[in-house]
Design an enzyme around this catalytic site. Structure first.
Site, PDB file in Angstrom:
ATOM      1  N   GLN A   1      -4.962  -8.767   6.224  1.00  0.00           N
ATOM      2  CA  GLN A   1      -5.254  -7.423   6.710  1.00  0.00           C
ATOM      3  C   GLN A   1      -6.488  -7.403   7.604  1.00  0.00           C
ATOM      4  O   GLN A   1      -6.566  -6.636   8.571  1.00  0.00           O
ATOM      5  CB  GLN A   1      -5.429  -6.475   5.533  1.00  0.00           C
ATOM      6  CG  GLN A   1      -6.482  -6.894   4.539  1.00  0.00           C
ATOM      7  CD  GLN A   1      -6.561  -5.945   3.362  1.00  0.00           C
ATOM      8  OE1 GLN A   1      -6.412  -4.746   3.524  1.00  0.00           O
ATOM      9  NE2 GLN A   1      -6.787  -6.477   2.177  1.00  0.00           N
TER      10      GLN A   1
ATOM     11  N   CYS B   1       0.177   2.112   6.743  1.00  0.00           N
ATOM     12  CA  CYS B   1       0.502   0.706   6.946  1.00  0.00           C
ATOM     13  C   CYS B   1       0.628   0.016   5.597  1.00  0.00           C
ATOM     14  O   CYS B   1      -0.001   0.415   4.615  1.00  0.00           O
ATOM     15  CB  CYS B   1      -0.559   0.022   7.802  1.00  0.00           C
ATOM     16  SG  CYS B   1      -2.235   0.137   7.145  1.00  0.00           S
TER      17      CYS B   1
ATOM     18  N   CYS C   1       0.812  -1.224   0.000  1.00  0.00           N
ATOM     19  CA  CYS C   1       0.000   0.000   0.000  1.00  0.00           C
ATOM     20  C   CYS C   1       0.844   1.272   0.000  1.00  0.00           C
ATOM     21  O   CYS C   1       0.346   2.339  -0.362  1.00  0.00           O
ATOM     22  CB  CYS C   1      -0.927   0.008   1.206  1.00  0.00           C
ATOM     23  SG  CYS C   1      -2.136  -1.328   1.193  1.00  0.00           S
TER      24      CYS C   1
ATOM     25  N   SER D   1     -23.806   8.835   5.289  1.00  0.00           N
ATOM     26  CA  SER D   1     -24.195   7.630   6.021  1.00  0.00           C
ATOM     27  C   SER D   1     -24.634   8.011   7.429  1.00  0.00           C
ATOM     28  O   SER D   1     -24.635   9.186   7.816  1.00  0.00           O
ATOM     29  CB  SER D   1     -23.029   6.639   6.075  1.00  0.00           C
ATOM     30  OG  SER D   1     -23.446   5.390   6.589  1.00  0.00           O
TER      31      SER D   1
ATOM     32  N   GLY E   1       1.529  -4.019   3.589  1.00  0.00           N
ATOM     33  CA  GLY E   1       1.636  -5.457   3.717  1.00  0.00           C
ATOM     34  C   GLY E   1       3.031  -5.887   4.127  1.00  0.00           C
ATOM     35  O   GLY E   1       4.033  -5.306   3.714  1.00  0.00           O
TER      36      GLY E   1
ATOM     37  N   ARG F   1     -19.785   9.314   1.302  1.00  0.00           N
ATOM     38  CA  ARG F   1     -21.208   8.998   1.387  1.00  0.00           C
ATOM     39  C   ARG F   1     -21.873   9.690   2.581  1.00  0.00           C
ATOM     40  O   ARG F   1     -21.238   9.901   3.629  1.00  0.00           O
ATOM     41  CB  ARG F   1     -21.412   7.483   1.528  1.00  0.00           C
ATOM     42  CG  ARG F   1     -20.992   6.676   0.330  1.00  0.00           C
ATOM     43  CD  ARG F   1     -21.480   5.241   0.447  1.00  0.00           C
ATOM     44  NE  ARG F   1     -20.855   4.543   1.550  1.00  0.00           N
ATOM     45  CZ  ARG F   1     -19.792   3.753   1.428  1.00  0.00           C
ATOM     46  NH1 ARG F   1     -19.212   3.594   0.255  1.00  0.00           N
ATOM     47  NH2 ARG F   1     -19.294   3.125   2.483  1.00  0.00           N
TER      48      ARG F   1
ATOM     49  N   SER G   1     -11.233   0.841   4.282  1.00  0.00           N
ATOM     50  CA  SER G   1     -10.995   1.716   3.124  1.00  0.00           C
ATOM     51  C   SER G   1     -11.762   1.186   1.920  1.00  0.00           C
ATOM     52  O   SER G   1     -12.007  -0.009   1.798  1.00  0.00           O
ATOM     53  CB  SER G   1      -9.500   1.779   2.807  1.00  0.00           C
ATOM     54  OG  SER G   1      -8.970   0.474   2.630  1.00  0.00           O
TER      55      SER G   1
ATOM     56  N   HIS H   1      -9.013   3.962  -1.261  1.00  0.00           N
ATOM     57  CA  HIS H   1      -7.618   3.535  -1.141  1.00  0.00           C
ATOM     58  C   HIS H   1      -7.232   2.779  -2.408  1.00  0.00           C
ATOM     59  O   HIS H   1      -7.258   1.546  -2.456  1.00  0.00           O
ATOM     60  CB  HIS H   1      -7.469   2.649   0.094  1.00  0.00           C
ATOM     61  CG  HIS H   1      -6.114   2.050   0.296  1.00  0.00           C
ATOM     62  ND1 HIS H   1      -4.954   2.582  -0.256  1.00  0.00           N
ATOM     63  CD2 HIS H   1      -5.728   0.948   1.012  1.00  0.00           C
ATOM     64  CE1 HIS H   1      -3.927   1.836   0.109  1.00  0.00           C
ATOM     65  NE2 HIS H   1      -4.365   0.842   0.874  1.00  0.00           N
TER      66      HIS H   1
END
Length: 382
Positions: free
Chosen positions: A157, A368, A89, A214, A370, A212, A237, A338
């Site tokens: 993850q 963060c 990432c 929400s 992987g 959104r 994400s 993301h």
């Protein structure tokens, strides 16, 4: 020491999954930002030294060194090379580091760092799925060395986000409150036009599609993800499609092309942490970066930390004690998406523009990655 300067940073809108950018080829998505970057800054296209792009799951349209393909698809000079990197990432944030290191070493003067990802077309984990269809095991548990050290634990993850929530005592409701705030901030930023200067519209998509309206009530109705009782799509994400790029140059290039620097790279580092926990590395990496740079968090005016999951950013905030009001000011990846390989320079673009809007001096970016990794970049607005 030779300095590395940021003179421009831009991005496409972030397209939601199956949204307005879902049909665009990755090469054309990346080409869009590269062409705009070259046109805006007046440097002859054959005088760029390199194009460094982040990208994950390099299969299908993402194969064949997508950095080079994006540059050529933009109609730019065939003389300019390109290279594609994968630090998960953090790939395009690492692209910034490699570009800045090339400039600071005196080897290069004009480098583009960026990234592209078309997650609608190539879903996350596609490379692993293809490998498994060919009879290969997952990336780690087939390794004797890995099994000897970590057992048959395959890092995921989702599991990492759950155990972080458990360790730091975050309830599902607390994660949802954080996620709702991310959307609220993003919607306010869009309404206020805060992203207008950094986005290059494409295919009729003028603005990020992902934020959104929400409510906590709606979030509470969602099913949990992969058996992780605290995790839902609302606190993760968003899958998305985007490209982004940052132009990094030397002082000699500033003079040669009469460019105005907008920021300089003040610090860059990357650190590792437990690969099974995977997503905790921003905490240790931030501490390391501050030690190396001789700075304190009080010196930092704005922070962008990638909201891979709400628990990641919340744990970082709790451990560091940094002000949430100055973190992801305009929302984070929960609301804004993301797009994996593009996220690093996407966040850098937003960080730069927010420093300019607010008048702040120093901005810190971390995320963060992987394998239990995290990059940290500190920039100084000029």
């Amino acid at each position: 020491m030779t300095q590395a300067y940021i003179v421009d940073a831009l991005r496409t809108p972030t397209g939601r999954r199956k949204g307005g950018l879902s049909h665009v080829h990755a090469a054309d998505l990346g080409a869009h930002v590269l062409k705009a970057l070259v046109e805006r800054n007046g440097i002859p296209d054959d005088e760029y030294d390199d194009v460094i792009f982040g990208c994950l799951d390099n299969i299908g349209p993402l194969t064949g060194n997508i950095a080079r393909t994006c540059w050529l698809s933009a109609g730019l000079s065939q003389a300019v090379p390109g290279t594609t990197i994968d630090r998960q990432c953090g790939s395009s944030q690492q692209a910034v580091h490699f570009a800045a290191q090339a400039v600071m070493s005196g080897v290069m003067d004009v480098v583009v760092a960026g990234g592209v990802q078309t997650m609608t077309q190539i879903p996350i984990g596609s490379a692993m799925t293809v490998a498994q269809s060919m009879g290969f095991s997952d990336p780690v548990t087939g390794s004797k060395g890995w099994v000897n050290r970590y057992g048959n634990q395959m890092p995921t993850q989702y599991k990492a986000a759950q155990i972080i929530a458990d360790k730091w005592g975050f309830s599902r409701e607390a994660l949802e409150v954080y996620a709702l705030e991310s959307h609220t901030r993003a919607l306010l930023a869009i309404k206020a036009g805060r992203f207008d200067r950094e986005i290059i519209p494409l295919e009729g998509v003028m603005m990020d599609e992902t934020a959104r309206h929400s409510t906590l009530e709606k979030m509470a109705q969602l099913d949990s993800l992969f058996g992780c009782d605290k995790l839902t799509a609302a606190v993760a994400s968003q899958i998305s499609d985007a490209a982004s790029a940052v132009l990094i140059v030397s002082e000699a290039a500033l003079k040669r092309y009469n460019l105005t620097p907008r920021a300089r790279i003040h610090h860059m580092s990357v650190r590792g942490d437990d690969p099974i926990w995977m997503l905790t590395a921003p905490i240790a990496a931030t501490e390391y970066a501050l030690q190396k740079s001789g700075m304190a968090l009080d010196d930092i005016d704005v922070v962008e930390i990638n909201e891979a999951f709400a628990s990641v950013a919340m744990a970082w905030l709790k451990e560091t004690g940094y002000d949430h009001a100055r973190t992801n000011v305009n929302g984070g990846a929960i609301a804004l998406g993301h797009p994996l390989g593009a996220t690093g320079t996407k966040l850098m673009t937003t960080l730069l523009h927010e420093l300019e809007r607010s008048g702040g001096r120093y901005g810190l970016q971390t995320m963060c990655e992987g394998g239990g990794l995290a990059n940290v970049t500190i920039i100084e607005r000029l």
